[in-house]
Design a protein around this motif. Sequence first.
Motif, PDB file in Angstrom:
ATOM      1  N   TRP A 150       1.162  -0.849  -0.349  1.00 41.12           N
ATOM      2  CA  TRP A 150      -0.032   0.174  -0.092  1.00 41.12           C
ATOM      3  C   TRP A 150       0.704   1.836   0.139  1.00 41.12           C
ATOM      4  O   TRP A 150       0.509   2.432  -0.831  1.00 41.12           O
ATOM      5  N   LYS A 151       1.610   1.331   0.232  1.00 39.81           N
ATOM      6  CA  LYS A 151       3.015   2.130   0.836  1.00 39.81           C
ATOM      7  C   LYS A 151       3.994   2.192  -0.850  1.00 39.81           C
ATOM      8  O   LYS A 151       3.662   3.756  -1.436  1.00 39.81           O
ATOM      9  N   ARG A 152       3.992   1.453  -1.351  1.00 42.30           N
ATOM     10  CA  ARG A 152       4.570   1.553  -2.833  1.00 42.30           C
ATOM     11  C   ARG A 152       3.584   2.012  -3.991  1.00 42.30           C
ATOM     12  O   ARG A 152       3.685   3.000  -4.400  1.00 42.30           O
ATOM     13  N   LEU A 153       1.959   1.800  -3.583  1.00 46.39           N
ATOM     14  CA  LEU A 153       1.318   2.495  -4.387  1.00 46.39           C
ATOM     15  C   LEU A 153       1.008   3.803  -4.029  1.00 46.39           C
ATOM     16  O   LEU A 153       0.960   4.266  -5.531  1.00 46.39           O
ATOM     17  N   ALA A 154       1.253   4.883  -2.762  1.00 41.14           N
ATOM     18  CA  ALA A 154       1.259   5.796  -2.401  1.00 41.14           C
ATOM     19  C   ALA A 154       2.068   6.314  -2.995  1.00 41.14           C
ATOM     20  O   ALA A 154       1.661   7.393  -3.784  1.00 41.14           O
ATOM     21  N   GLN A 155       3.354   5.736  -3.116  1.00 34.90           N
ATOM     22  CA  GLN A 155       4.455   6.828  -3.459  1.00 34.90           C
ATOM     23  C   GLN A 155       4.766   6.492  -5.254  1.00 34.90           C
ATOM     24  O   GLN A 155       4.796   7.643  -5.733  1.00 34.90           O
ATOM     25  N   MET A 156       4.030   5.802  -5.590  1.00 32.91           N
ATOM     26  CA  MET A 156       4.175   5.010  -7.329  1.00 32.91           C
ATOM     27  C   MET A 156       2.164   6.271  -7.688  1.00 32.91           C
ATOM     28  O   MET A 156       2.801   6.352  -9.087  1.00 32.91           O
ATOM     29  N   ALA A 157       1.630   7.070  -6.513  1.00 36.82           N
ATOM     30  CA  ALA A 157       0.667   7.676  -7.859  1.00 36.82           C
ATOM     31  C   ALA A 157       0.999   8.431  -8.437  1.00 36.82           C
ATOM     32  O   ALA A 157       0.169   8.304  -9.941  1.00 36.82           O
ATOM     33  N   PRO A 158       1.700   9.674  -8.456  1.00 37.46           N
ATOM     34  CA  PRO A 158       1.774  10.220  -9.681  1.00 37.46           C
ATOM     35  C   PRO A 158       3.070  10.039 -10.268  1.00 37.46           C
ATOM     36  O   PRO A 158       2.516  10.023 -12.078  1.00 37.46           O
ATOM     37  N   GLU A 159       3.509   8.383 -10.829  1.00 37.88           N
ATOM     38  CA  GLU A 159       4.363   7.993 -11.701  1.00 37.88           C
ATOM     39  C   GLU A 159       3.556   6.915 -12.524  1.00 37.88           C
ATOM     40  O   GLU A 159       3.170   7.581 -13.868  1.00 37.88           O
ATOM     41  N   LEU A 160       2.439   6.677 -12.002  1.00 40.44           N
ATOM     42  CA  LEU A 160       1.174   5.920 -12.999  1.00 40.44           C
ATOM     43  C   LEU A 160       0.656   6.601 -13.861  1.00 40.44           C
ATOM     44  O   LEU A 160       0.466   6.949 -15.338  1.00 40.44           O
ATOM     45  N   LYS A 161       0.192   8.209 -12.577  1.00 37.84           N
ATOM     46  CA  LYS A 161      -0.493   8.681 -13.550  1.00 37.84           C
ATOM     47  C   LYS A 161       0.304   9.497 -14.690  1.00 37.84           C
ATOM     48  O   LYS A 161      -0.029   9.874 -15.893  1.00 37.84           O
ATOM     49  N   ALA A 162       1.593  10.283 -14.628  1.00 39.36           N
ATOM     50  CA  ALA A 162       2.239  10.617 -15.859  1.00 39.36           C
ATOM     51  C   ALA A 162       2.747   9.721 -16.739  1.00 39.36           C
ATOM     52  O   ALA A 162       2.685  10.114 -18.067  1.00 39.36           O
ATOM     53  N   ALA A 163       1.895   8.202 -16.552  1.00 40.79           N
ATOM     54  CA  ALA A 163       2.648   7.579 -17.345  1.00 40.79           C
ATOM     55  C   ALA A 163       1.477   6.718 -18.869  1.00 40.79           C
ATOM     56  O   ALA A 163       1.942   6.298 -19.940  1.00 40.79           O
ATOM     57  N   GLY A 164       0.127   7.455 -17.842  1.00 40.10           N
ATOM     58  CA  GLY A 164      -0.917   7.430 -18.368  1.00 40.10           C
ATOM     59  C   GLY A 164      -1.951   6.603 -17.881  1.00 40.10           C
ATOM     60  O   GLY A 164      -2.979   6.274 -18.599  1.00 40.10           O
ATOM     61  N   ILE A 165      -1.616   6.304 -16.849  1.00 44.80           N
ATOM     62  CA  ILE A 165      -2.782   4.764 -15.903  1.00 44.80           C
ATOM     63  C   ILE A 165      -3.465   6.007 -14.758  1.00 44.80           C
ATOM     64  O   ILE A 165      -2.906   7.260 -14.162  1.00 44.80           O
ATOM     65  N   ASP A 166      -5.100   6.098 -15.707  1.00 44.13           N
ATOM     66  CA  ASP A 166      -5.595   6.368 -14.499  1.00 44.13           C
ATOM     67  C   ASP A 166      -6.939   5.643 -13.746  1.00 44.13           C
ATOM     68  O   ASP A 166      -7.616   6.343 -13.450  1.00 44.13           O
ATOM     69  N   SER A 167      -6.609   4.654 -13.343  1.00 46.91           N
ATOM     70  CA  SER A 167      -7.373   3.471 -12.670  1.00 46.91           C
ATOM     71  C   SER A 167      -5.968   2.639 -12.339  1.00 46.91           C
ATOM     72  O   SER A 167      -5.320   2.040 -12.491  1.00 46.91           O
ATOM     73  N   VAL A 168      -6.372   2.547 -11.031  1.00 43.64           N
ATOM     74  CA  VAL A 168      -5.840   0.526 -10.296  1.00 43.64           C
ATOM     75  C   VAL A 168      -7.101  -0.328  -9.638  1.00 43.64           C
ATOM     76  O   VAL A 168      -8.096  -0.035  -9.049  1.00 43.64           O
ATOM     77  N   TRP A 169      -6.828  -1.321 -10.051  1.00 43.83           N
ATOM     78  CA  TRP A 169      -7.469  -2.577  -9.590  1.00 43.83           C
ATOM     79  C   TRP A 169      -6.438  -3.081  -8.545  1.00 43.83           C
ATOM     80  O   TRP A 169      -5.789  -3.406  -8.664  1.00 43.83           O
ATOM     81  N   VAL A 170      -6.741  -2.927  -7.410  1.00 46.24           N
ATOM     82  CA  VAL A 170      -5.893  -2.861  -5.898  1.00 46.24           C
ATOM     83  C   VAL A 170      -6.038  -4.871  -5.589  1.00 46.24           C
ATOM     84  O   VAL A 170      -7.302  -5.765  -5.706  1.00 46.24           O
ATOM     85  N   PRO A 171      -5.015  -5.487  -4.923  1.00 48.30           N
ATOM     86  CA  PRO A 171      -5.122  -6.734  -4.184  1.00 48.30           C
ATOM     87  C   PRO A 171      -7.053  -7.259  -3.323  1.00 48.30           C
ATOM     88  O   PRO A 171      -6.731  -5.440  -3.696  1.00 48.30           O
ATOM     89  N   PRO A 172      -7.205  -7.962  -3.009  1.00 46.67           N
ATOM     90  CA  PRO A 172      -7.981  -8.330  -1.005  1.00 46.67           C
ATOM     91  C   PRO A 172      -7.132  -7.978  -0.668  1.00 46.67           C
ATOM     92  O   PRO A 172      -6.368  -7.656  -0.139  1.00 46.67           O
ATOM     93  N   VAL A 173      -8.157  -6.808   0.506  1.00 45.49           N
ATOM     94  CA  VAL A 173      -7.834  -5.710   1.048  1.00 45.49           C
ATOM     95  C   VAL A 173      -8.015  -6.408   2.425  1.00 45.49           C
ATOM     96  O   VAL A 173      -7.679  -6.005   3.809  1.00 45.49           O
ATOM     97  N   THR A 174      -8.359  -7.529   2.082  1.00 48.56           N
ATOM     98  CA  THR A 174      -9.552  -8.178   3.212  1.00 48.56           C
ATOM     99  C   THR A 174      -9.151  -9.315   4.643  1.00 48.56           C
ATOM    100  O   THR A 174      -7.588  -9.844   3.406  1.00 48.56           O
TER     101      THR A 174
END
Length: 511
Positions: free
Chosen positions: A22-46
Amino acid sequence: MKRNHTMMQFFEWHVAADGQHWKRLAQMAPELKAAGIDSVWVPPVTKAISPEDTGYGVYDLYDLGEFDQKGTIRTKYGTKQELIDAIAECLRNGIAVYVDLVMNHKAGADETEVFEVIEVDPNNRNKEISAPFEIEGWTKFTFPGRGDTYSSFKWNHTHFNGTDFDAKGGRNGVFRINGENKNWNQNVDDEFGNYDYLMFANIDYSQQEVRREMLEWGKWLVDTLQCSGYRLDAIKHINHEFIKEFAAEMTKKRGEDFYIVGEFWNSNLEACREFLNTVDYQIDLFDVSLHYKLYAAALGGRDFDLTHIFDDTLVQTHPGNAVTFVDNHDSQPHEALESWVGDWFKQSAYALILLRRDGYPVVFYGDYYGIGGPAPVEGKKEAIDPLLYARCHKAYGEQDDYFDHPNTIGWVRRGIEEVEGSGCAVVISNGDNGEKRMFLGEERAGEVWVDFTHNRRESVTIGKDGWAVFPVNGGSVSVWALPDEAEEKPAAQDLDDAEKITKDSSGKKTR
């Protein structure tokens, strides 16, 4: 106007079990957006049966990494607060977050119970192979670490209709739980006679209190996380009428923009059509049929006829409900549904889902960043990034196909005024070096286009008549478009927002 939207599956089966995801996702959000990704499917959170479990061995739906259960507070991916923070960071960056829901079964029960079952044939679940007898099954869920926080519902064998282990006899099997009005649900896939049962303790959606609890949980989860949508796991095994009810309730709770995609792993189009009809087209489906076409093309090489690559696929017949993908965590090497698209065809496969008009494409984390585990696979970020850039900036407008040669196909996107410099020509070969003469429009006359993949280094000038010949290397793809300042260092310009679904005047979903 709406820019093209692109999803990333932000995990693979062997992503590090270090609690940092989850920390990696938060850190990489700007990089993902810059690459053209504007939605993410994350694994089961439970909370799952162990800290290493990917989340599909689900234990407690209300424990998002908050309670000391199953030997850990965090899940494989992190704590509840880290998850909430990551989703908030994604939303701040204009990235929607879709959470993976596992609603077919429960695992890791707290206690056993003794109850009556009938053993059935694993290859035909309608065929009984025993008289009724008693087993000791792991079906009692009391959640001692959480207690009654968020929900006081406790699960027992009456809430399930099947299990796979008899602790008394110490053996595995497919055991249908016996009782009044107890049977497999009928509104499920008909593989193995009836595919209601998949694994662990199978949730019985014929029970009204079970349906009520699962609906309340779905509403609680979206309120807690403020996510943008759900990915529903293994829905061919779940009562389809419940999926219809669940989708309707989530939309009622969160509005029409709440997005839901389901994993209906069936390449039979008629089965997909029937399912979509049953759920009133409220959700989208992954295009499993197209995945297997891409897999077959990678295996077949020059013997595969590329002109038929989209035949009998969901994106061809139901473009408004098709989520296209090349590979995922189940199809990756050594996993349950292994059908890995080979390296030589991977970039071409991504061009086929990213640069066309129809479908909502998904980039797999394992393809982009690589796969860990016992058989590591290198990531292909450098091969995929130019395609993401082209999708974001070039792949707009009318689409004309040139599917007229079994080994060399192409298409053009004419571009639109709202996106300056848009328009592209894509050529794919699974044989020798080839070329495709395609029409872009007389207004393009004199424009000099380059290959954004850099697989070809020359340029192509569009003729006075609007036609041009676009070359491609053998076993490769080229994406020709008008160069711009950002071309040498792709960085997707800011997209609209995290909203994924709109509807045109006909009511058809668009992206």
